[in-house]
Design an enzyme around this catalytic site. Sequence first.
Site, PDB file in Angstrom:
ATOM      1  N   ASP A  42      37.980  77.414  58.552  1.00 15.44           N
ATOM      2  CA  ASP A  42      38.672  78.703  58.481  1.00 15.44           C
ATOM      3  C   ASP A  42      40.163  78.553  58.176  1.00 15.44           C
ATOM      4  OD1 ASP A  42      39.320  77.533  60.829  1.00 15.44           O
ATOM      5  OD2 ASP A  42      38.976  79.301  62.089  1.00 15.44           O
ATOM      6  N   HIS A 245      46.858  59.492  37.123  1.00  9.50           N
ATOM      7  CA  HIS A 245      46.903  60.569  38.123  1.00  9.50           C
ATOM      8  C   HIS A 245      46.722  60.012  39.529  1.00  9.50           C
ATOM      9  CE1 HIS A 245      45.861  63.861  34.953  1.00  9.50           C
ATOM     10  NE2 HIS A 245      47.108  63.455  34.906  1.00  9.50           N
ATOM     11  N   ASP A 262      56.238  60.386  39.782  1.00  8.77           N
ATOM     12  CA  ASP A 262      56.074  61.563  38.926  1.00  8.77           C
ATOM     13  C   ASP A 262      55.968  62.744  39.877  1.00  8.77           C
ATOM     14  OD1 ASP A 262      55.262  63.621  37.261  1.00  8.77           O
ATOM     15  OD2 ASP A 262      53.753  62.422  36.190  1.00  8.77           O
ATOM     16  N   ASP A 273      59.019  68.802  36.028  1.00 10.63           N
ATOM     17  CA  ASP A 273      58.055  67.697  35.927  1.00 10.63           C
ATOM     18  C   ASP A 273      58.839  66.461  35.492  1.00 10.63           C
ATOM     19  OD1 ASP A 273      55.865  66.095  35.546  1.00 10.63           O
ATOM     20  OD2 ASP A 273      54.983  67.278  33.919  1.00 10.63           O
ATOM     21  N   HIS A 352      48.183  58.385  26.888  1.00 11.90           N
ATOM     22  CA  HIS A 352      48.332  59.839  26.939  1.00 11.90           C
ATOM     23  C   HIS A 352      49.264  60.350  25.849  1.00 11.90           C
ATOM     24  CE1 HIS A 352      52.248  59.409  29.024  1.00 11.90           C
ATOM     25  NE2 HIS A 352      51.671  58.466  29.740  1.00 11.90           N
ATOM     26  N   HIS A 356      53.966  68.138  27.070  1.00  9.21           N
ATOM     27  CA  HIS A 356      53.208  69.391  27.178  1.00  9.21           C
ATOM     28  C   HIS A 356      54.187  70.515  27.449  1.00  9.21           C
ATOM     29  CE1 HIS A 356      53.832  68.863  31.527  1.00  9.21           C
ATOM     30  NE2 HIS A 356      53.496  67.606  31.331  1.00  9.21           N
ATOM     31  N   HIS A 363      51.325  72.314  33.263  1.00  8.24           N
ATOM     32  CA  HIS A 363      50.820  72.196  31.882  1.00  8.24           C
ATOM     33  C   HIS A 363      50.709  73.635  31.405  1.00  8.24           C
ATOM     34  CE1 HIS A 363      48.862  68.108  33.083  1.00  8.24           C
ATOM     35  NE2 HIS A 363      50.170  68.034  32.943  1.00  8.24           N
ATOM     36  N   GLU A 386      57.471  62.484  27.741  1.00  6.37           N
ATOM     37  CA  GLU A 386      57.082  61.527  28.773  1.00  6.37           C
ATOM     38  C   GLU A 386      56.312  60.327  28.263  1.00  6.37           C
ATOM     39  OE1 GLU A 386      53.904  62.977  31.384  1.00  6.37           O
ATOM     40  OE2 GLU A 386      54.161  64.961  30.500  1.00  6.37           O
ATOM     41  N   TYR A 390      51.531  51.064  30.094  1.00  9.45           N
ATOM     42  CA  TYR A 390      50.759  50.668  31.273  1.00  9.45           C
ATOM     43  C   TYR A 390      49.975  49.411  30.925  1.00  9.45           C
ATOM     44  CZ  TYR A 390      51.880  55.594  31.634  1.00  9.45           C
ATOM     45  OH  TYR A 390      52.554  56.786  31.610  1.00  9.45           O
ATOM     46  N   ARG A 408      56.741  55.019  33.137  1.00  5.62           N
ATOM     47  CA  ARG A 408      56.808  56.295  32.411  1.00  5.62           C
ATOM     48  C   ARG A 408      58.188  56.880  32.659  1.00  5.62           C
ATOM     49  NH1 ARG A 408      52.425  58.239  33.964  1.00  5.62           N
ATOM     50  NH2 ARG A 408      52.919  59.663  35.672  1.00  5.62           N
ATOM     51  N   GLU A 410      59.982  60.624  32.134  1.00  6.59           N
ATOM     52  CA  GLU A 410      59.637  62.008  31.780  1.00  6.59           C
ATOM     53  C   GLU A 410      60.805  62.942  32.068  1.00  6.59           C
ATOM     54  OE1 GLU A 410      56.355  63.697  34.062  1.00  6.59           O
ATOM     55  OE2 GLU A 410      56.052  65.193  32.477  1.00  6.59           O
TER      56      GLU A 410
HETATM   57  N1  GLY Z   1      52.786  65.400  36.325  1.00 11.06           N
HETATM   58  C1  GLY Z   1      51.831  65.751  35.373  1.00 11.06           C
HETATM   59  C2  GLY Z   1      52.254  65.402  34.035  1.00 11.06           C
HETATM   60  O1  GLY Z   1      53.196  64.654  33.879  1.00 11.06           O
HETATM   61  O2  GLY Z   1      51.735  65.869  33.059  1.00 11.06           O
HETATM   62 MN    MN Z   2      54.212  65.995  32.470  1.00 15.82          MN
HETATM   63 MN    MN Z   3      54.746  64.408  35.264  1.00 18.33          MN
END
Ligand code: GLY
Ligand code: MN
Ligand code: MN
Length: 448
Positions: A42, A245, A262, A273, A352, A356, A363, A386, A390, A408, A410
């Site tokens: 609940d 992720h 991140d 982000d 990747h 975005h 996103h 970004e 890796y 990374r 970003e």
């Molecule tokens: N944190 C999600 C991305 O970088 O797209």
């Molecule tokens: Mn991102």
């Molecule tokens: Mn990110």
Amino acid sequence: MGTPLHGSLASCQRRRRQLMRMAGEDAIVIVPSATERVRSRDTYFPYRQDSDLLYLTGFPEPDAVLALIPGRTHGEAILFCRERDPEREGWDGPRAGPEGAVEAFGVDDAYPITDLDDILPGLLEGRTRVYYHFGRDAEFDLKLIGWLNRVRAQVRSGAQPPHEFLELGHLLDEMRLFKDAGELKLMQRAADISIAAHQAAMRAARPGITEYQLQAELEYVFRLHDAVPAYGSIVGAGANACVLHYHSNAATARDGDLVLIDAGAEYRGYAADITRTFPVSGRFSAEQRALHDLVCDAQAAALAQARPGIAYEAGHEAAVTTLTEGLLRLGLLKGRLEKNITDGKYKRFYRHKTGHWLGLDVHDVGDYRLDGESRLLEPGMVFTIEPGLYIGADDTGVDPKWRGIGIRIEDDVAVTRDGHRVLTRALARSAEEIEEFIAASRAGEQAR
Ligand code: GLY
Ligand code: MN
Ligand code: MN
């Protein structure tokens, strides 16, 4: 309740008018609120309003539906919402109630959500087109079909049911893609809070600290400034940085590890982000530094493509070219540049895309391609850049010195009339800037 969650009442009214203009006189637009979700038995997940409803009203409560009916003489913007209920409000907090909603959110009229079944068929009647997000909320889809069938059942009595059903995103996603001045201000605020959060984590980093302790440093700063995480914060030490992720955030950072963070704040509905990768010891090793410099160069190459009139995809292409050149130089790839790019060989280390759209959703909505072609950048668009690299910890195809390094970088970029503005520029980004920032914060600690 009281004030809209984001933006001003006037901007929400302007957006509703624009959407109604685009939908046309014979249309109806229907936007339900997000549903509350059970976390366990609940207890519920923290409630997050549907981004479209936020954009059009700022209304923060569940159990609400906005109907826009262009040209309707008795009111064009109608909100259905929960009634005031002192008993429930004593448990869950205050509600606007229909009267409060008209006052605080500037809709033309508001009714109790319990009247939706009685009122909505009448609003559909005589409208040719329905704009709605079909398939997002199966339960609401069924309700809508039920209301339509009620109107259809009245055809012999002269009722005119709608006969065109259109994806609301066609109109609304395009509007949301272009941020107005008020939105850019909120996004800058989300970026500033996120910068402070990343700085706090960099300051706290030292060998032996856990990923969750670094997460706590970040999210403390978010809450300190009335923000929440815009998505699950990713804190990956050592080879965990290679998990795109990663979310367990349970490991310990050892001397010699890089940490990839991140994380971004959501402020008044708008997301930042940011990713930074830094050494817990305060100094990059030669290999870490070489890869970090390369990702930084790739980011600069993508950023150089961020201006009006340039294809969105050009940034990704520039990043891929720079990364592939660098991987060849470092001996991580072999052969010719063009062949490595066309065969996608770089994907072994860069899986990747380079960014975005960013806005109310991390996103964010908006088409990346129009008529089969990458769309051109225009002022008001906001997106991330970004790039990353890796190198798997168990990638026996590379020299052991590279294995288990994940990086990374970003940042969040707004396209302006004559170029771009990096909303997250104030955060240390290059290896030098990061080493200097960590050294300065440690010197500051010692002086105290
Ligand atoms: N944190 C999600 C991305 O970088 O797209
Ligand atoms: Mn991102
Ligand atoms: Mn990110």
